[in-house]
Design a protein around this motif. Sequence first.
Motif, short mmCIF file in Angstrom:
data_model
loop_
_atom_site.label_atom_id
_atom_site.label_comp_id
_atom_site.label_asym_id
_atom_site.label_seq_id
_atom_site.Cartn_x
_atom_site.Cartn_y
_atom_site.Cartn_z
N ALA A 130 0.72 -1.00 -0.10
CA ALA A 130 -0.03 -0.09 0.06
C ALA A 130 0.82 1.27 -0.09
O ALA A 130 1.89 1.21 0.39
CB ALA A 130 -1.05 -0.18 1.30
N LYS A 131 0.19 2.35 -0.52
CA LYS A 131 0.90 3.47 -0.40
C LYS A 131 0.11 4.44 0.08
O LYS A 131 -0.97 4.71 0.02
CB LYS A 131 1.25 4.12 -1.96
N ILE A 132 0.73 5.09 1.22
CA ILE A 132 0.24 6.23 2.13
C ILE A 132 -0.07 7.43 1.38
O ILE A 132 0.71 8.02 0.55
CB ILE A 132 1.06 6.61 3.41
N VAL A 133 -1.34 8.03 1.54
CA VAL A 133 -1.85 9.14 0.81
C VAL A 133 -1.73 10.26 2.08
O VAL A 133 -1.39 11.73 1.55
CB VAL A 133 -3.34 9.07 0.30
N LYS A 134 -2.12 10.14 3.26
CA LYS A 134 -2.33 11.03 3.96
C LYS A 134 -2.03 10.52 5.78
O LYS A 134 -2.42 9.13 5.69
CB LYS A 134 -3.75 11.92 4.20
N VAL A 135 -1.53 11.10 6.47
CA VAL A 135 -1.17 10.73 7.78
C VAL A 135 -2.02 11.49 8.69
O VAL A 135 -1.82 12.60 8.82
CB VAL A 135 0.50 10.95 8.13
N TYR A 136 -2.68 10.77 9.58
CA TYR A 136 -3.64 11.59 10.51
C TYR A 136 -2.84 11.44 11.93
O TYR A 136 -2.99 12.18 12.79
CB TYR A 136 -4.85 11.02 10.67
N LYS A 137 -2.34 10.22 12.10
CA LYS A 137 -1.43 9.79 13.28
C LYS A 137 -0.22 9.17 13.32
O LYS A 137 -0.58 8.28 12.22
CB LYS A 137 -2.58 9.30 14.39
N GLY A 138 0.78 9.21 13.80
CA GLY A 138 1.75 8.52 13.77
C GLY A 138 3.21 9.11 13.38
O GLY A 138 3.26 10.07 12.60
N GLU A 139 4.16 8.59 13.77
CA GLU A 139 5.67 8.96 13.47
C GLU A 139 6.25 8.19 12.57
O GLU A 139 5.86 6.83 12.28
CB GLU A 139 6.44 9.24 14.91
N ASN A 140 7.43 8.62 11.98
CA ASN A 140 8.14 7.80 11.09
C ASN A 140 7.32 7.42 9.66
O ASN A 140 7.96 6.36 9.23
CB ASN A 140 8.81 6.77 11.77
N VAL A 141 6.23 7.84 9.52
CA VAL A 141 5.42 7.37 8.27
C VAL A 141 5.03 8.84 7.68
O VAL A 141 4.74 9.74 8.31
CB VAL A 141 4.21 6.76 8.47
N ALA A 142 4.93 8.98 6.28
CA ALA A 142 4.68 10.01 5.67
C ALA A 142 3.92 9.88 4.23
O ALA A 142 3.77 8.90 3.77
CB ALA A 142 5.79 11.18 5.41
N ALA A 143 3.38 10.81 3.66
CA ALA A 143 2.47 10.52 2.33
C ALA A 143 3.71 10.08 1.52
O ALA A 143 4.78 10.60 1.41
CB ALA A 143 1.94 12.01 2.14
N GLU A 144 3.20 9.28 0.56
CA GLU A 144 3.80 8.51 -0.48
C GLU A 144 4.72 7.30 -0.15
O GLU A 144 5.37 6.64 -0.87
CB GLU A 144 4.87 9.59 -1.25
N ASP A 145 4.97 7.37 1.13
CA ASP A 145 5.51 5.98 1.76
C ASP A 145 4.76 4.90 1.40
O ASP A 145 3.63 4.70 1.41
CB ASP A 145 5.72 6.10 3.30
N ASN A 146 5.73 3.87 0.91
CA ASN A 146 5.17 2.36 0.68
C ASN A 146 5.17 1.82 1.87
O ASN A 146 6.36 1.52 2.61
CB ASN A 146 5.64 1.69 -0.15
N ILE A 147 4.14 0.91 2.40
CA ILE A 147 4.07 0.12 3.60
C ILE A 147 3.57 -1.36 3.29
O ILE A 147 2.73 -1.56 2.25
CB ILE A 147 3.43 0.70 4.66
N THR A 148 3.96 -2.27 3.97
CA THR A 148 3.42 -3.49 3.75
C THR A 148 2.57 -3.96 4.87
O THR A 148 2.73 -3.63 6.07
CB THR A 148 4.50 -4.77 4.07
N LEU A 149 1.17 -4.38 4.63
CA LEU A 149 0.14 -4.61 5.53
C LEU A 149 0.18 -6.06 5.65
O LEU A 149 0.11 -7.26 4.65
CB LEU A 149 -1.27 -4.40 4.93
N SER A 150 0.00 -6.51 6.75
CA SER A 150 -0.08 -8.06 7.28
C SER A 150 -1.44 -8.34 7.56
O SER A 150 -2.08 -7.87 8.70
CB SER A 150 0.90 -8.41 8.41
#
Length: 270
Positions: free
Chosen positions: A96-116
Amino acid sequence: MTKKILVMLFISLFGVISVFTGCTKETTYSDDMTKIYIDNKVEVHDDTYLMNYMDLKNEADIIVQLIVMDELSNKTSEVTYNPNGEATGVISMRNAKIVKVYKGENVAAEDNITLSVNEGISDDGIFYSQYYSKPLQQGNTYVMFLKKSGDKYTYCKYGRGNFNLTKFIADRECNQLTCQFLLDYEVEQKTELSERIVGLRVTGMMINNPEGYEPKEVIKTQYADIAVQRVITEDKNDYYYIIYEENREESGLYAQLTNMDGAKLIPVFE
């Protein structure tokens, strides 16, 4: 020498063909696929209205809006079985690619993350899930409340804590989680009423016959105008907020919440 080379080439070619024919064909999700829901030994209400929003918000390491980038298939899934051949667990890794961050550190828009995610497809073409829901859909945008687990992220609250924003925009199917999230993070201007609704706790269900309604207040959010109306109950000691989209008829209610301790919920009705 030439004959020996030809024999070796034939053996090599046969080996390559064997490897490819032995590979499992990739299978992706379809609505007509056989579905089996695994008992995860946790009592889970299949009703997001019963989730306490503030508990979910506090438990999440990150709250993000993201786009699912891949399609669910048996190639990204792993199903475990007991000696009797019964499925006992399932997991898949989704990109998944993050579009917007509402809460959380060390993540930002456009970051790619893996969902388990505890859903997947077996090599024999069966969809397994612990959530009684369709899998994440490639290209759709979701809002997710996630816990960090190593270099991956998992859902909060046994698979709850996410909703399909693409689907909400298309058909306005709303529930308690969606309403409270919008009033918390996507409201144009916070009011005393919107903040009060965000803090409501829902722990049960109750049907009541209200005597009357007080004037409604329309709260504008990024994705929908939500109208909130107070209902006066017969005993005068309780009151419930009825939340629905302004553009729908009043019989098409979205969610109904109480602000009392030990809060109760009147089920949505059409």
